[in-house]
Enzyme design. Structure first.
Site, PDB file in Angstrom:
ATOM      1  N   GLY A   1       0.815  -1.218   0.000  1.00  9.09           N
ATOM      2  CA  GLY A   1       0.000   0.000   0.000  1.00  9.09           C
ATOM      3  C   GLY A   1       0.843   1.260   0.000  1.00  9.09           C
ATOM      4  N   CYS A   2       1.887   1.273   0.805  1.00  6.34           N
ATOM      5  CA  CYS A   2       2.745   2.456   0.890  1.00  6.34           C
ATOM      6  C   CYS A   2       3.521   2.672  -0.410  1.00  6.34           C
ATOM      7  CB  CYS A   2       3.688   2.343   2.086  1.00  6.34           C
ATOM      8  SG  CYS A   2       2.785   2.339   3.663  1.00  6.34           S
ATOM      9  N   THR A   3       3.870   1.570  -1.073  1.00  2.00           N
ATOM     10  CA  THR A   3       4.550   1.684  -2.365  1.00  2.00           C
ATOM     11  C   THR A   3       3.604   2.276  -3.398  1.00  2.00           C
ATOM     12  OG1 THR A   3       6.055  -0.128  -1.857  1.00  2.00           O
ATOM     13  CG2 THR A   3       5.708   0.384  -4.192  1.00  2.00           C
TER      14      THR A   3
ATOM     15  N   ALA B   1       3.277   6.010  -2.705  1.00  2.00           N
ATOM     16  CA  ALA B   1       4.504   6.737  -3.029  1.00  2.00           C
ATOM     17  C   ALA B   1       4.708   6.849  -4.537  1.00  2.00           C
ATOM     18  CB  ALA B   1       5.705   6.050  -2.380  1.00  2.00           C
TER      19      ALA B   1
END
Length: 158
Positions: free
Chosen positions: A45-47, A50
């Site tokens: 999710g964070c990738t 970003a």
């Protein structure tokens, strides 16, 4: 839980970036900065989030916005994340979670149906005056990783 609102003073910060250099909110004096908080580098999710911010960088910059991502990760892990995903914006380490807490982006949240303490995925647009003090222009809590950047761009007219 108290949350920051538009018009509130943005908590000042100085944190180390992925190159272990200090970066402060006041470094963005006279500009607008999107400060977003994410749970952990190198996770799906964070990738996604970003990479979406990175893809929007040129349009955001043309509209006068810079982007800063903050997580409780170490500068070393953030450096690996930046390199792996070829990210072109600043990533800041907040391992003590002091800035996360100052922005009310750390606390109780629901993950897979369970209450846990952790990072609350949040995004702020901060207007930084010429003296380096910030004012919250936009405050969004519990944002979704997927589709968030597109939604924010629509809201900002970028």
């Amino acid at each position: 839980m108290p949350t920051l609102q538009p018009g509130d003073v943005a908590p000042a910060f100085t944190l180390l970036d992925a190159d272990q250099q200090p970066v402060s909110l006041s470094d963005f004096a006279g500009g607008r900065v999107i400060v977003y908080f994410f749970p952990a580098a190198l996770t799906p999710g964070c990738t996604t989030q970003a990479v979406d911010f990175d893809a929007a960088l040129s349009d955001l910059a043309a509209a006068g916005y810079q982007v800063v991502g903050i997580s409780p990760d170490s500068p070393e892990k953030l450096a690996r994340f930046r390199e792996q995903e070829s990210l072109g914006f600043t990533l800041l380490a907040d391992p003590d979670k002091n800035v996360l807490k100052a922005y009310d982006a750390y606390g109780m949240r629901v993950l897979y149906g369970k209450q846990i303490e952790g990072v609350i995925r949040s995004t702020f647009v901060v207007d930084v005056d010429d003296a380096g003090a910030g004012t919250i222009a936009v405050a969004q809590y519990n944002v979704r990783a997927t589709g968030h950047v597109a939604k924010l761009r629509r809201e900002l007219g970028v």
